[in-house]
Motif scaffolding. Sequence first.
Motif, PDB file in Angstrom:
ATOM      1  N   LYS A   1       0.858  -1.192   0.000  1.00 25.65           N
ATOM      2  CA  LYS A   1       0.000   0.000   0.000  1.00 25.65           C
ATOM      3  C   LYS A   1       0.888   1.235   0.000  1.00 25.65           C
ATOM      4  N   VAL A   2       0.504   2.205  -0.775  1.00 25.19           N
ATOM      5  CA  VAL A   2       1.317   3.420  -0.890  1.00 25.19           C
ATOM      6  C   VAL A   2       0.453   4.619  -0.514  1.00 25.19           C
ATOM      7  N   CYS A   3       0.880   5.403   0.479  1.00 20.44           N
ATOM      8  CA  CYS A   3       0.129   6.612   0.838  1.00 20.44           C
ATOM      9  C   CYS A   3       1.002   7.831   0.565  1.00 20.44           C
ATOM     10  N   THR A   4       0.417   8.788  -0.126  1.00 20.17           N
ATOM     11  CA  THR A   4       1.223   9.901  -0.596  1.00 20.17           C
ATOM     12  C   THR A   4       0.363  11.160  -0.696  1.00 20.17           C
ATOM     13  N   MET A   5       0.938  12.213  -1.272  1.00 19.91           N
ATOM     14  CA  MET A   5       0.316  13.541  -1.142  1.00 19.91           C
ATOM     15  C   MET A   5      -0.830  13.765  -2.132  1.00 19.91           C
ATOM     16  N   PRO A   6      -1.981  14.179  -1.634  1.00 17.88           N
ATOM     17  CA  PRO A   6      -3.107  14.509  -2.512  1.00 17.88           C
ATOM     18  C   PRO A   6      -2.974  15.926  -3.063  1.00 17.88           C
ATOM     19  N   PRO A   7      -3.858  16.348  -3.969  1.00 20.87           N
ATOM     20  CA  PRO A   7      -3.872  17.751  -4.403  1.00 20.87           C
ATOM     21  C   PRO A   7      -3.977  18.689  -3.200  1.00 20.87           C
ATOM     22  N   PRO A   8      -3.297  19.843  -3.228  1.00 22.04           N
ATOM     23  CA  PRO A   8      -2.758  20.514  -4.399  1.00 22.04           C
ATOM     24  C   PRO A   8      -1.417  19.988  -4.911  1.00 22.04           C
ATOM     25  N   SER A   9      -0.988  18.820  -4.479  1.00 18.64           N
ATOM     26  CA  SER A   9       0.121  18.221  -5.217  1.00 18.64           C
ATOM     27  C   SER A   9      -0.471  17.257  -6.236  1.00 18.64           C
ATOM     28  N   SER A  10       0.162  17.231  -7.382  1.00 21.12           N
ATOM     29  CA  SER A  10      -0.235  16.246  -8.397  1.00 21.12           C
ATOM     30  C   SER A  10       0.495  14.933  -8.146  1.00 21.12           C
ATOM     31  N   GLY A  11       1.487  14.969  -7.226  1.00 20.45           N
ATOM     32  CA  GLY A  11       2.406  13.841  -7.066  1.00 20.45           C
ATOM     33  C   GLY A  11       1.713  12.538  -6.738  1.00 20.45           C
ATOM     34  N   GLY A  12       0.865  12.564  -5.696  1.00 26.80           N
ATOM     35  CA  GLY A  12       0.253  11.325  -5.235  1.00 26.80           C
ATOM     36  C   GLY A  12      -0.679  10.729  -6.277  1.00 26.80           C
ATOM     37  N   VAL A  13      -1.535  11.570  -6.824  1.00 28.60           N
ATOM     38  CA  VAL A  13      -2.518  11.093  -7.805  1.00 28.60           C
ATOM     39  C   VAL A  13      -1.808  10.409  -8.967  1.00 28.60           C
ATOM     40  N   HIS A  14      -0.783  11.058  -9.483  1.00 25.34           N
ATOM     41  CA  HIS A  14      -0.170  10.504 -10.698  1.00 25.34           C
ATOM     42  C   HIS A  14       0.778   9.353 -10.386  1.00 25.34           C
ATOM     43  N   MET A  15       1.366   9.336  -9.210  1.00 28.00           N
ATOM     44  CA  MET A  15       2.180   8.162  -8.884  1.00 28.00           C
ATOM     45  C   MET A  15       1.286   6.934  -8.758  1.00 28.00           C
ATOM     46  N   VAL A  16       0.163   7.093  -8.074  1.00 32.77           N
ATOM     47  CA  VAL A  16      -0.763   5.955  -7.942  1.00 32.77           C
ATOM     48  C   VAL A  16      -1.294   5.559  -9.323  1.00 32.77           C
ATOM     49  N   GLN A  17      -1.614   6.547 -10.141  1.00 35.68           N
ATOM     50  CA  GLN A  17      -2.117   6.253 -11.494  1.00 35.68           C
ATOM     51  C   GLN A  17      -1.083   5.448 -12.296  1.00 35.68           C
ATOM     52  N   MET A  18       0.165   5.876 -12.234  1.00 33.16           N
ATOM     53  CA  MET A  18       1.211   5.167 -12.999  1.00 33.16           C
ATOM     54  C   MET A  18       1.447   3.770 -12.429  1.00 33.16           C
ATOM     55  N   LEU A  19       1.447   3.655 -11.104  1.00 30.70           N
ATOM     56  CA  LEU A  19       1.637   2.321 -10.497  1.00 30.70           C
ATOM     57  C   LEU A  19       0.496   1.389 -10.912  1.00 30.70           C
ATOM     58  N   ASN A  20      -0.713   1.941 -10.983  1.00 28.31           N
ATOM     59  CA  ASN A  20      -1.860   1.131 -11.413  1.00 28.31           C
ATOM     60  C   ASN A  20      -1.654   0.610 -12.831  1.00 28.31           C
ATOM     61  N   ILE A  21      -1.170   1.464 -13.707  1.00 26.13           N
ATOM     62  CA  ILE A  21      -0.937   1.017 -15.093  1.00 26.13           C
ATOM     63  C   ILE A  21       0.146  -0.067 -15.098  1.00 26.13           C
ATOM     64  N   LEU A  22       1.236   0.200 -14.366  1.00 24.73           N
ATOM     65  CA  LEU A  22       2.405  -0.693 -14.414  1.00 24.73           C
ATOM     66  C   LEU A  22       2.153  -2.041 -13.748  1.00 24.73           C
ATOM     67  N   GLU A  23       1.226  -2.072 -12.825  1.00 29.56           N
ATOM     68  CA  GLU A  23       0.932  -3.303 -12.088  1.00 29.56           C
ATOM     69  C   GLU A  23       0.459  -4.421 -13.024  1.00 29.56           C
ATOM     70  N   GLY A  24      -0.029  -4.032 -14.169  1.00 27.73           N
ATOM     71  CA  GLY A  24      -0.569  -5.027 -15.099  1.00 27.73           C
ATOM     72  C   GLY A  24       0.494  -5.834 -15.826  1.00 27.73           C
ATOM     73  N   TRP A  25       1.736  -5.529 -15.627  1.00 26.07           N
ATOM     74  CA  TRP A  25       2.811  -6.258 -16.313  1.00 26.07           C
ATOM     75  C   TRP A  25       3.775  -6.876 -15.304  1.00 26.07           C
ATOM     76  N   ASP A  26       4.397  -7.966 -15.709  1.00 22.97           N
ATOM     77  CA  ASP A  26       5.439  -8.561 -14.871  1.00 22.97           C
ATOM     78  C   ASP A  26       6.751  -7.840 -15.201  1.00 22.97           C
ATOM     79  N   LEU A  27       6.968  -6.757 -14.485  1.00 23.63           N
ATOM     80  CA  LEU A  27       8.113  -5.894 -14.807  1.00 23.63           C
ATOM     81  C   LEU A  27       9.420  -6.576 -14.460  1.00 23.63           C
ATOM     82  N   GLN A  28       9.395  -7.338 -13.359  1.00 20.22           N
ATOM     83  CA  GLN A  28      10.628  -7.963 -12.879  1.00 20.22           C
ATOM     84  C   GLN A  28      11.232  -8.853 -13.960  1.00 20.22           C
ATOM     85  N   SER A  29      10.373  -9.579 -14.639  1.00 18.63           N
ATOM     86  CA  SER A  29      10.900 -10.528 -15.618  1.00 18.63           C
ATOM     87  C   SER A  29      11.535  -9.812 -16.817  1.00 18.63           C
ATOM     88  N   MET A  30      11.182  -8.544 -17.013  1.00 14.91           N
ATOM     89  CA  MET A  30      11.769  -7.794 -18.139  1.00 14.91           C
ATOM     90  C   MET A  30      13.200  -7.358 -17.835  1.00 14.91           C
TER      91      MET A  30
END
Length: 598
Positions: free
Chosen positions: A279-308
Amino acid sequence: MPIRFIFTTAMLTCMFLVNLSHATPVLESNARFYPVISETGMVVSQEMIASQVGADILAAGGNAVDAAVATGFALAVTLPRAGNLGGGGFMIVHMAEQNKTIAIDYREMAPSDAQKDMFLDKEGDVDNQKARFSIQSSGVPGTVAGLLKAQESYGLLPLKAVIQPAINLARDGFATSVSLSDSLETLAKRLQKDPATKKYFYGDDGAFYKAGEILVQADLADTLSRISNKGRDGFYAGKTAELITAQMERSGGLISKADLRNYKVVEREPVCGTFRDTKVCTMPPPSSGGVHMVQMLNILEGWDLQSMGHNSAAYIHRLVESMRRAYADRSLYLGDPDFFPVPVGQLTDKKYAAVLRSQIDLERSSRSADIKPGLSDKSAPRLIQKAAQKAAQTESTETTHYSTWDQWGNVVSNTYTLNFSYGSGISVAGAGFLLNNEMDDFSSKPGEPNGYGLVGGIANSIEPGKRPLSSMTPTIAFNSEGKPILATGSPGGSTIITVTMQILLNVIEFNMGVAEATAAPRIHHQWLPDTVFYESGVSVDTLDRLREMGHIVNSKTSRLGATETIQSKNGSRLLGTSDYRRHGSGAVSQPEAVEILD
Ligand code: DON
């Protein structure tokens, strides 16, 4: 009588001095880089003296919040290019006993006389000089209110105890570090334009402080003493407020006494997401950081990155395509949530991430010009495309992150900033501190890039009392039992979000130790400009393969970010790494005992 610190153990338990008496081996025998290790508490920051201040506060019975507040005030003295009283920031606090994680928003606010088009010239173009280096570029500072609020709500020690080390450092002086001296030399032309800044950092003869010379900051010591004695009123009212408003009057600034009085710290719910079972807890708006880090992690979770394989072309391709889409969304949907309905839930929804993932061609790069903010089919404002040509990372970047962790499992992850290095470059004469130039983080004109090449829309337009959109991403990660396992964050303007995410992925997905995770080369993409930024260390073959896939790879950059990370391993042991990318930074383990005498 002033509070003094007496150290009963060796003062510096620093890099690579570790206690190896623990029975269970925690170090990988094949690691190429090792962290600082502690059985008790740890402070990791960009400046070693300030880390030591925080670690001593832990040893004196303070908790992670006391240490964070003490480190924050100390950095305002020892790291004037980023540590600050005249800026703002964000703090994520995890309190173990209550099992509670809080986001403290102490971002600067636009003064009440600020106007939407205040940085536009007669032709309607952005006047970058005014937006970045004039006194009007300063928002109402939030740092003092933020640190005091954190201390009052979650600290254990008296305020005086945590501010005193900073007062001593300012009053007695400290040896100028190589990096401080170098930065003063490099930026002399800009910083000497302001008489007060010149006086504070260059002296009467205009010579910058050389490494080893003692830098005394008497006016700053007085300001810190007023805060220590009067709390919030020591800064937002009385003499300090007089000095700030006098500076505004002299230089044509907008911050009024009412603006100072009305400055508000906001406690917010952190943005939390999951990456596999972390679980990752991070900064909400007015930072864009948390929203977009979670968004990117959500996209990336769909792949087996380690094997690459770490930093393989296949992995970097997926990182870049995820970043491209997240930053496109940033340009339209992100701003101060008290003024604009930021669709946090939709942007961090795993179903939305699945849609974005499905649009990524696994063999070919997309073009940023073809990627629009994705929540609806409405086109991105056409102006945003125009920004592609102009966007460039031209300014030196200085914010600073630090993390603290105590023996009870309380954790703080804090990022604060003046925006550019030394902020606006303008100091409050008589008060000894620099003012931020955070107003440039607003979108002065939709589609026009700010100092980090970031474009934004009306969600982030200037309004009185509004907080400019940020990228700062202080983060705490938790294991499946809800125990904190990692605290991290970074400076780096627009690159903060992607750098912080890569630390997380290096540790969680690639099982790197925290030191290796820090040392690993980083990449960055921010939609516009459409280019892959990369550090040296990414192999030439990999870069060629990315080019074959259609990526524009021509932006080698000396470094991306500077993370300050603490990891908890085997339940109690703490591993800390201060990024090798900044000279003079330091992870300091809590000394065995420090007494505070009144
Ligand atoms: O809030 C922000 O995102 C920017 N003002 C941060 C600036 C920054 O990180 C500069 N330094 N490295």
